[in-house]
Motif scaffolding. Structure first.
Motif, PDB file in Angstrom:
ATOM      1  N   HIS A  88       0.829  -1.218   0.000  1.00 15.21           N
ATOM      2  CA  HIS A  88       0.000   0.000   0.000  1.00 15.21           C
ATOM      3  C   HIS A  88       0.862   1.268   0.000  1.00 15.21           C
ATOM      4  O   HIS A  88       0.454   2.307   0.526  1.00 15.21           O
ATOM      5  N   THR A  89       2.041   1.179  -0.595  1.00 15.59           N
ATOM      6  CA  THR A  89       2.948   2.332  -0.602  1.00 15.59           C
ATOM      7  C   THR A  89       3.178   2.893  -2.009  1.00 15.59           C
ATOM      8  O   THR A  89       4.092   3.684  -2.216  1.00 15.59           O
ATOM      9  N   ALA A  90       2.340   2.508  -2.980  1.00 16.40           N
ATOM     10  CA  ALA A  90       2.536   2.939  -4.369  1.00 16.40           C
ATOM     11  C   ALA A  90       2.024   4.349  -4.641  1.00 16.40           C
ATOM     12  O   ALA A  90       2.284   4.908  -5.702  1.00 16.40           O
ATOM     13  N   GLY A  91       1.270   4.923  -3.696  1.00 16.00           N
ATOM     14  CA  GLY A  91       0.743   6.274  -3.904  1.00 16.00           C
ATOM     15  C   GLY A  91      -0.478   6.325  -4.797  1.00 16.00           C
ATOM     16  O   GLY A  91      -0.804   7.381  -5.344  1.00 16.00           O
ATOM     17  N   LEU A  92      -1.153   5.192  -4.952  1.00 13.95           N
ATOM     18  CA  LEU A  92      -2.318   5.111  -5.856  1.00 13.95           C
ATOM     19  C   LEU A  92      -3.526   4.561  -5.097  1.00 13.95           C
ATOM     20  O   LEU A  92      -4.225   3.669  -5.548  1.00 13.95           O
ATOM     21  N   PRO A 124       6.204   7.338  -3.686  1.00 15.25           N
ATOM     22  CA  PRO A 124       6.071   5.896  -3.475  1.00 15.25           C
ATOM     23  C   PRO A 124       7.167   5.323  -2.579  1.00 15.25           C
ATOM     24  O   PRO A 124       8.323   5.740  -2.642  1.00 15.25           O
ATOM     25  N   GLY A 125       6.780   4.389  -1.740  1.00 12.63           N
ATOM     26  CA  GLY A 125       7.729   3.716  -0.876  1.00 12.63           C
ATOM     27  C   GLY A 125       7.999   4.403   0.445  1.00 12.63           C
ATOM     28  O   GLY A 125       8.657   3.833   1.314  1.00 12.63           O
ATOM     29  N   THR A 126       7.505   5.625   0.613  1.00 15.98           N
ATOM     30  CA  THR A 126       7.827   6.378   1.825  1.00 15.98           C
ATOM     31  C   THR A 126       6.830   6.171   2.950  1.00 15.98           C
ATOM     32  O   THR A 126       7.171   6.313   4.121  1.00 15.98           O
ATOM     33  N   GLN A 127       5.588   5.841   2.616  1.00 15.44           N
ATOM     34  CA  GLN A 127       4.538   5.746   3.624  1.00 15.44           C
ATOM     35  C   GLN A 127       3.389   4.921   3.065  1.00 15.44           C
ATOM     36  O   GLN A 127       3.140   4.928   1.860  1.00 15.44           O
ATOM     37  N   SER A 128       2.702   4.213   3.933  1.00 18.76           N
ATOM     38  CA  SER A 128       1.530   3.470   3.459  1.00 18.76           C
ATOM     39  C   SER A 128       0.309   4.372   3.417  1.00 18.76           C
ATOM     40  O   SER A 128       0.170   5.306   4.202  1.00 18.76           O
ATOM     41  N   GLY A 129      -0.558   4.070   2.467  1.00 22.67           N
ATOM     42  CA  GLY A 129      -1.871   4.708   2.351  1.00 22.67           C
ATOM     43  C   GLY A 129      -2.780   3.644   1.773  1.00 22.67           C
ATOM     44  O   GLY A 129      -2.628   3.240   0.611  1.00 22.67           O
ATOM     45  N   TYR A 130      -3.683   3.142   2.544  1.00 24.56           N
ATOM     46  CA  TYR A 130      -4.462   1.956   2.206  1.00 24.56           C
ATOM     47  C   TYR A 130      -5.093   2.053   0.826  1.00 24.56           C
ATOM     48  O   TYR A 130      -5.924   2.916   0.563  1.00 24.56           O
ATOM     49  N   HIS A 131      -4.711   1.144  -0.077  1.00 28.46           N
ATOM     50  CA  HIS A 131      -5.237   1.100  -1.441  1.00 28.46           C
ATOM     51  C   HIS A 131      -6.526   0.274  -1.427  1.00 28.46           C
ATOM     52  O   HIS A 131      -6.548  -0.898  -1.811  1.00 28.46           O
ATOM     53  N   ALA A 132      -7.597   0.906  -0.970  1.00 31.01           N
ATOM     54  CA  ALA A 132      -8.823   0.196  -0.614  1.00 31.01           C
ATOM     55  C   ALA A 132      -9.384  -0.653  -1.751  1.00 31.01           C
ATOM     56  O   ALA A 132      -9.704  -1.822  -1.554  1.00 31.01           O
ATOM     57  N   LEU A 133      -9.510  -0.066  -2.944  1.00 35.29           N
ATOM     58  CA  LEU A 133     -10.023  -0.824  -4.095  1.00 35.29           C
ATOM     59  C   LEU A 133      -8.985  -1.016  -5.183  1.00 35.29           C
ATOM     60  O   LEU A 133      -9.070  -1.951  -5.965  1.00 35.29           O
ATOM     61  N   THR A 134      -7.997  -0.144  -5.233  1.00 34.08           N
ATOM     62  CA  THR A 134      -7.041  -0.190  -6.341  1.00 34.08           C
ATOM     63  C   THR A 134      -5.998  -1.291  -6.193  1.00 34.08           C
ATOM     64  O   THR A 134      -5.442  -1.751  -7.194  1.00 34.08           O
ATOM     65  N   GLN A 135      -5.713  -1.731  -4.961  1.00 31.04           N
ATOM     66  CA  GLN A 135      -4.628  -2.702  -4.796  1.00 31.04           C
ATOM     67  C   GLN A 135      -4.851  -3.964  -5.615  1.00 31.04           C
ATOM     68  O   GLN A 135      -3.922  -4.506  -6.227  1.00 31.04           O
ATOM     69  N   GLY A 136      -6.085  -4.432  -5.640  1.00 35.31           N
ATOM     70  CA  GLY A 136      -6.361  -5.667  -6.365  1.00 35.31           C
ATOM     71  C   GLY A 136      -6.114  -5.551  -7.852  1.00 35.31           C
ATOM     72  O   GLY A 136      -5.630  -6.499  -8.496  1.00 35.31           O
TER      73      GLY A 136
END
Length: 376
Positions: free
Chosen positions: A117-121, A152-164
């Motif tokens: 969850h660190t991709a910034g998306l 990207p890579g610096t902090q997590s931000g939950y990719h609620a729907l996009t991660q999948g």
């Protein structure tokens, strides 16, 4: 109120059954299931309650419901399996496998950033309108065009729907299969897991409707959290629609129950082997614990430690007395724990949703009873 509890519970885990019954009496559970394997063998497999608020239909042994973000562990396991086989380098740029992803300055985003969850998306920049959410190509092309919302890579931000979609497109580029098909073929079928990312009409008679929570979280509209949950905005009743069930939304639309989640994830707790089948190497399962991010999550607003695809046990989120444990949960209350030290796998799945995104007292109470039983 008397609720009939069905299934099997090893006497050693009687406290889990008692906590499960208590969820119906004290925590308002409607229909639910809980399952546990220890050393790869089921010690708890219980279900009970009702499918409807009128309490006219019973939760059955093979009832399925939408488990929201508990689905993410299935997507993560699929990508970890490809990494274990040497087909994917988690430290390689995502664009190595998905060249179009490099647009708008994303050349350096690595595959592992998708898992943590660190991709910034964490949300979508382009408006997700109509049936766009159900259109795989539209979703991944929009993500490829998008600029990251933080470094990207610096902090997590939950990719609620996009991660999948991000994970799933890597799987598709490498294997030529949709992630739903890959998961079914390589994980669900070998382990006998009745879990589906993209469910056919033939399953509809077994899929129960979720009961929405009494209140919804409402983050600040201009924040990263607000932008994440505003687009795409998903109503809790969306899983009742056939088009939602048919689509592959690997971060949120898995149909399953506690038994099927545990069947799929037991290999992660047992050195890569489950129910007589070798799914991946022990080293492949241990990659979960490669810490990727630690601290306040930009979307969830709580401190979290992320490994590769799972939240990690830590002082911030003490979900287990054992160090090598990981977890995740789904909107409304479903939850999963994989404990490699105890060789234990746990899941709780229900149909009455509460407002939390990462579990609630119903699942936490069951997990606490499980660990108390182990230590007795």
């Amino acid at each position: 109120m008397t609720i009939q509890i069905n299934g099997f519970c090893d006497p050693r885990f009687a406290a889990v059954k008692a906590a499960f019954e208590n969820n119906f009496r004290e925590h308002g559970d409607l229909g639910a299931s809980v399952a546990i394997t220890l050393e790869g063998e089921f010690v708890v497999d219980l279900w009970g309650g009702h499918l409807d608020e009128e309490r006219t239909q019973n939760w059955q042994e093979d009832t399925l419901v939408n488990v929201w973000s508990s689905t993410k562990t299935m997507a993560a396991m699929s990508l970890l399996l490809l990494a274990d086989r040497g087909d994917v380098d988690l430290h390689a740029p995502a664009a190595h496998y998905w060249p179009e992803f490099s647009q708008n300055g994303k050349q350096a985003i690595k595959v592992r950033h998708f898992l943590s969850h660190t991709a910034g998306l964490s949300g979508m920049e382009e408006a997700v309108e109509g049936d766009a959410l159900y259109d795989w190509d539209w979703m991944i092309n929009a993500l490829a065009r998008q600029e990251a919302w933080w470094e990207p890579g610096t902090q997590s931000g939950y990719h609620a729907l996009t991660q999948g979609h991000l994970i799933g497109e890597i799987v598709r580029r490498v294997t030529g299969q949709s992630i739903g098909n890959f998961f079914q073929q390589e994980i669900a079928e070998p382990t006998g897991a009745d879990f589906h990312i993209g469910a056919g009409e033939d399953l509809d008679h077994r899929i129960g409707n979720l009961v929405p929570p009494a209140q919804m979280l409402s983050p600040s509209p201009g924040s990263i959290a607000g932008r994440t949950f505003a687009n795409p905005r998903v109503d809790p009743t969306e899983p009742r629609k056939r088009k939602w069930r048919a689509a592959e939304i690997p971060a949120a639309n898995g149909q399953g129950n506690a038994r099927s989640i545990v069947r799929a994830q037991t290999a992660m707790a047992n050195g890569g082997t489950a129910f007589g089948k070798s799914i991946m190497s022990e080293a492949g399962t241990k990659r979960v614990f490669e810490k990727q991010a630690e601290g306040m999550d930009l979307v969830l607003g709580v401190p979290l430690t992320f490994g590769l695809g799972y939240g990690l046990n830590s002082d911030l989120t003490p979900i287990s007395p054992n160090q090598n444990s990981c977890f995740w949960g789904g909107f409304g209350g479903s939850s999963i724990i994989v404990d490699q030290d105890a060789r234990l796998c746990f899941s709780y799945v229900m149909n009455k949703m509460e407002s939390g995104l990462l579990g609630d007292p119903r699942g936490f109470g069951l997990a606490a009873s499980m660990y108390a039983s182990l230590q007795a």
